[in-house]
Design an enzyme around this catalytic site. Sequence first.
Site, PDB file in Angstrom:
ATOM      1  N   LYS A  83      54.428   5.031-134.654  1.00  0.00           N
ATOM      2  CA  LYS A  83      53.989   3.729-135.163  1.00  0.00           C
ATOM      3  C   LYS A  83      52.635   3.906-135.831  1.00  0.00           C
ATOM      4  O   LYS A  83      51.691   4.412-135.215  1.00  0.00           O
ATOM      5  CB  LYS A  83      53.879   2.776-133.973  1.00  0.00           C
ATOM      6  CG  LYS A  83      54.159   1.341-134.264  1.00  0.00           C
ATOM      7  CD  LYS A  83      54.180   0.597-132.919  1.00  0.00           C
ATOM      8  CE  LYS A  83      54.407  -0.863-133.074  1.00  0.00           C
ATOM      9  NZ  LYS A  83      54.242  -1.555-131.786  1.00  0.00           N
TER      10      LYS A  83
HETATM   11  C1  E4P Z   1      55.191  -4.982-131.964  1.00  0.00           C
HETATM   12  O1  E4P Z   1      55.533  -3.841-132.135  1.00  0.00           O
HETATM   13  C2  E4P Z   1      54.051  -5.392-131.142  1.00  0.00           C
HETATM   14  O2  E4P Z   1      53.989  -4.512-130.044  1.00  0.00           O
HETATM   15  C3  E4P Z   1      54.176  -6.770-130.567  1.00  0.00           C
HETATM   16  O3  E4P Z   1      55.385  -7.390-130.955  1.00  0.00           O
HETATM   17  C4  E4P Z   1      52.971  -7.616-130.737  1.00  0.00           C
HETATM   18  O4  E4P Z   1      53.200  -8.878-130.127  1.00  0.00           O
HETATM   19  P1  E4P Z   1      52.009  -9.878-129.788  1.00  0.00           P
HETATM   20  O5  E4P Z   1      51.497 -10.463-131.079  1.00  0.00           O
HETATM   21  O6  E4P Z   1      52.645 -10.936-128.925  1.00  0.00           O
HETATM   22  O7  E4P Z   1      50.966  -9.080-129.074  1.00  0.00           O
END
Ligand code: E4P
Length: 217
Positions: A83
Site C-alpha cells: 500500500k
Molecule cells: C483503507 O484501506 C483504510 O485502512 C481505511 O478504510 C480507512 O478508514 P477510516 O477513514 O475509517 O480510518
Amino acid sequence: MKFFVDTADVDAIAELNDLGMVDGVTTNPSLILKSGRDILEVTKEIADMVSGPVSAEVVALKADEMIAEGRKLAQIADNIAVKVPLTWDGLKACNVLTNDGHMVNVTLCFSGNQALLAAKAGATFISPFIGRLDDINLDGMQLIADIRQIYDNYDFETEILAASIRSVNHAFEAARIGSDVMTAPPDVIKKMAQHPLTDKGLDAFLKDWEKTGQKIL
Ligand code: E4P
C-alpha cells in the site's frame, strides 16, 4: 463485490474468514497501532490465514525508500499488496513495485484525477476514502461513481477498492455503483445482516412454533 476486512485484529478476521466472507484484508499504520502488534509478525499471521490480497502500508515519503519498504513487505508472503499513498512519489513507487510483479494498493485517494493517475501507474487497487470525504461535507460516494465511470471509459484494469466505509449504507451504495471491492471494519460487515423486520418475523415464527408443541430434533 469482493469483501476485504479493514483491520489488523486477527481474531475478528478469523471469525469472518471462517464464514467465507473474507476476500482480502487491508491494514494501515493506525490499524497496526490499534492491534498493538509488530507489523511484520501480524501481517504474516493475517497473510497465512486468508488466501486473498493483504494490504500492508509503507511509511516512507520518498519513492526510493517506499520501494525498499514495499519490497520488504512483499517478502512477507505471496499475497501481500503493497500500500502506497497517492502522492507523486507514491505513484513512482507504484509503477516500480508493479513492474516488480507485486500487487499495489494506492491509498488515500480523494479525487477522480488521482484515481486516473493511479491507474496509469499500474495500480492493482485504488482506495478512495468515502467516510473521510463525508467527514468534511463532501460526497464520498460520488467519488466512487466518478472513478467507476472513468475506469470504464478506458477499460482500466485497476480495481476500485471502496475504503473508509463507516456504515452499512456506504457498503450498499458502493455495491450498487459497482465498486469492485469494499474494505470495511468487521462490525460494519456483521451489521449488514441486520434488519428489524427479520427480527420481528423470526420472533413471530418462533412464538407460533412453540404453540405447535413440535420439535425438529
Ligand atoms: C483503507 O484501506 C483504510 O485502512 C481505511 O478504510 C480507512 O478508514 P477510516 O477513514 O475509517 O480510518
